[in-house]
Design a protein around this motif. Structure first.
Motif, PDB file in Angstrom:
ATOM      1  N   TYR A  82       0.807  -1.217   0.000  1.00 31.59           N
ATOM      2  CA  TYR A  82       0.000   0.000   0.000  1.00 31.59           C
ATOM      3  C   TYR A  82       0.843   1.271   0.000  1.00 31.59           C
ATOM      4  O   TYR A  82       0.324   2.364  -0.261  1.00 31.59           O
ATOM      5  CB  TYR A  82      -0.963   0.003   1.186  1.00 31.59           C
ATOM      6  N   ASP A 168      -0.941 -12.871  10.068  1.00 32.65           N
ATOM      7  CA  ASP A 168      -2.158 -12.103  10.317  1.00 32.65           C
ATOM      8  C   ASP A 168      -1.882 -10.813  11.076  1.00 32.65           C
ATOM      9  O   ASP A 168      -2.628  -9.837  10.947  1.00 32.65           O
ATOM     10  CB  ASP A 168      -3.178 -12.940  11.100  1.00 32.65           C
ATOM     11  N   SER A 170       0.953  -9.056  10.812  1.00 28.54           N
ATOM     12  CA  SER A 170       1.725  -8.156   9.955  1.00 28.54           C
ATOM     13  C   SER A 170       0.815  -7.433   8.964  1.00 28.54           C
ATOM     14  O   SER A 170      -0.383  -7.733   8.839  1.00 28.54           O
ATOM     15  CB  SER A 170       2.787  -8.948   9.189  1.00 28.54           C
ATOM     16  N   TRP A 171       1.385  -6.486   8.231  1.00 27.33           N
ATOM     17  CA  TRP A 171       0.626  -5.768   7.202  1.00 27.33           C
ATOM     18  C   TRP A 171       0.080  -6.709   6.138  1.00 27.33           C
ATOM     19  O   TRP A 171      -0.939  -6.414   5.499  1.00 27.33           O
ATOM     20  CB  TRP A 171       1.492  -4.684   6.552  1.00 27.33           C
ATOM     21  N   LYS A 172       0.731  -7.851   5.963  1.00 26.37           N
ATOM     22  CA  LYS A 172       0.292  -8.786   4.929  1.00 26.37           C
ATOM     23  C   LYS A 172      -1.083  -9.372   5.232  1.00 26.37           C
ATOM     24  O   LYS A 172      -1.827  -9.757   4.330  1.00 26.37           O
ATOM     25  CB  LYS A 172       1.322  -9.902   4.773  1.00 26.37           C
ATOM     26  N   GLY A 173      -1.426  -9.452   6.515  1.00 27.14           N
ATOM     27  CA  GLY A 173      -2.730  -9.979   6.913  1.00 27.14           C
ATOM     28  C   GLY A 173      -3.847  -8.957   6.852  1.00 27.14           C
ATOM     29  O   GLY A 173      -5.008  -9.286   7.087  1.00 27.14           O
ATOM     30  N   ASP A 174      -3.520  -7.711   6.535  1.00 29.56           N
ATOM     31  CA  ASP A 174      -4.504  -6.634   6.419  1.00 29.56           C
ATOM     32  C   ASP A 174      -4.758  -6.385   4.934  1.00 29.56           C
ATOM     33  O   ASP A 174      -3.915  -5.834   4.234  1.00 29.56           O
ATOM     34  CB  ASP A 174      -3.947  -5.377   7.101  1.00 29.56           C
ATOM     35  N   ALA A 175      -5.935  -6.782   4.457  1.00 32.11           N
ATOM     36  CA  ALA A 175      -6.233  -6.684   3.020  1.00 32.11           C
ATOM     37  C   ALA A 175      -6.176  -5.255   2.510  1.00 32.11           C
ATOM     38  O   ALA A 175      -5.873  -5.025   1.333  1.00 32.11           O
ATOM     39  CB  ALA A 175      -7.596  -7.297   2.726  1.00 32.11           C
ATOM     40  N   SER A 176      -6.432  -4.284   3.368  1.00 33.54           N
ATOM     41  CA  SER A 176      -6.381  -2.889   2.930  1.00 33.54           C
ATOM     42  C   SER A 176      -4.946  -2.455   2.643  1.00 33.54           C
ATOM     43  O   SER A 176      -4.712  -1.481   1.912  1.00 33.54           O
ATOM     44  CB  SER A 176      -6.998  -1.967   3.993  1.00 33.54           C
ATOM     45  N   LYS A 177      -3.974  -3.180   3.211  1.00 30.49           N
ATOM     46  CA  LYS A 177      -2.569  -2.844   2.999  1.00 30.49           C
ATOM     47  C   LYS A 177      -1.888  -3.768   1.986  1.00 30.49           C
ATOM     48  O   LYS A 177      -1.019  -3.340   1.228  1.00 30.49           O
ATOM     49  CB  LYS A 177      -1.816  -2.896   4.330  1.00 30.49           C
ATOM     50  N   SER A 178      -2.283  -5.039   1.971  1.00 30.17           N
ATOM     51  CA  SER A 178      -1.633  -5.997   1.080  1.00 30.17           C
ATOM     52  C   SER A 178      -2.423  -6.258  -0.200  1.00 30.17           C
ATOM     53  O   SER A 178      -1.863  -6.686  -1.203  1.00 30.17           O
ATOM     54  CB  SER A 178      -1.427  -7.323   1.805  1.00 30.17           C
ATOM     55  N   LYS A 210      -9.513 -15.249   4.109  1.00 26.76           N
ATOM     56  CA  LYS A 210      -8.321 -14.523   4.533  1.00 26.76           C
ATOM     57  C   LYS A 210      -7.043 -15.275   4.172  1.00 26.76           C
ATOM     58  O   LYS A 210      -6.031 -14.670   3.812  1.00 26.76           O
ATOM     59  CB  LYS A 210      -8.371 -14.271   6.033  1.00 26.76           C
TER      60      LYS A 210
END
Length: 313
Positions: A82, A168, A170-178, A210
């Motif tokens: 992102y 989950d 980390s940023w990778k687990g946040d769909a808005s960021k990854s 997820k």
């Protein structure tokens, strides 16, 4: 010798960029990451300046240009997905070309906006699409182009790469960021498929959770059933039995595509092409960004052929 800066020096992919800069006989003058676990830099550029705050990093770049006449030629970007858009813009503002990991950006309209900025700045935005440089993929593309097959190829893409509980958080687990699972671990496969088999004609999502996703993509020359997962429970039993945590398969007309080897130098090859002015840019990245955007945003439905692994879920 060109001058590089690296943003995201503590990330997983950063060592490949450090190696590529070194292997192409260039110089890293500054690096940035909010985390300071960057001892890997000692193996490549121990004299590079390092910063944990963007403001000090940005000030340093301007300062050395004004006081020492040292200008940046390239900024290599290995940050969370992102942030790519913002860091690409920073590179161009500083008069440098950008070299950005995939996905270049998360949305198709971001590509259009960057194209305007690229034109205004006169700089170049490069992206890493290293599967296009893999010898097995090049051979496949040439085969598809030369065979002129009647009908379409039938393709099964399966990629399971086990991740622990940290994912989950980390940023990778946040769909808005990854961008979610399909974007984060699948975008380079979708790029490769569209590069080899032509334009997308249909994009259907059968499963989107997820930690796993599946669907059907129809290209001009192929029907593709795909399954992506970071759940180790999805691994085939024979892979579990040997203690392996990753399974990757591309099966084309019941023939397995062998491309497990030959990855180690692809970032260096990418850098060589960039330095020669023969790189992959915004237009090259756009197809895969459109594919993952559509996977992320469309409704789940049952159209199209389903991947066999869905029978286990």
């Amino acid at each position: 010798m060109k001058n590089f800066a690296l943003i995201g020096a503590a990330g997983y992919i950063a060592p490949r960029h450090l190696k590529a800069i070194k292997d192409t006989n260039n110089n890293l003058i500054a690096a940035l990451d909010k985390f300071d676990s960057v001892g890997i830099m000692d193996s490549y550029f121990p004299n590079a300046d390092f910063f944990v705050e963007f403001e000090r990093f940005d000030r340093h770049i301007e300062k050395i240009k004004r006081q020492q006449n040292i200008s940046l030629d390239y900024v290599s970007i290995c940050t969370p997905n992102y942030l790519h858009d913002s860091h690409i813009r920073m590179a161009l503002r500083r008069g440098a070309d950008a070299i950005c990991e995939k996905p270049l950006v998360l949305n198709p309209w971001n590509v259009d906006a960057l194209a305007d900025i690229e034109k205004e700045s006169g700089q170049r935005i490069n992206t890493i699409l290293q599967l296009r440089l893999h010898s097995s993929i090049i051979q496949l593309k040439n085969k598809v182009a030369s065979e002129n097959k009647k009908g379409k190829y039938d393709v099964d893409l399966t990629y399971i790469t086990s991740r622990g509980n940290w994912y989950d958080i980390s940023w990778k687990g946040d769909a808005s960021k990854s961008g979610g699972i399909a974007t984060n671990i699948g975008v380079h496969f979708y790029d490769m498929l569209s590069w080899v088999f032509g334009e997308v004609e249909e994009n259907v999502v059968h499963l989107r959770e997820k930690n796993k996703a599946a669907g059907y993509l129809e290209f001009k020359n192929a029907r593709v059933r795909w399954f992506l997962s970071i759940d180790e429970n999805d691994l085939p039993q024979n892979i579990k039995d040997i203690g392996q945590r990753t399974f990757r398969s591309i099966n084309i007309d019941n023939t397995e595509l062998e491309f497990s080897k030959g990855f180690t130098e692809l970032h260096t090859e990418s850098y060589k092409n960039i330095l020669k002015g023969n790189s992959f840019g915004l237009e090259d990245a756009k197809n895969s960004i459109q594919i993952v955007h559509d996977i992320r945003n469309q409704e789940i439905n049952s159209k199209g052929e389903k991947h066999l692994f869905l029978n286990k879920i």
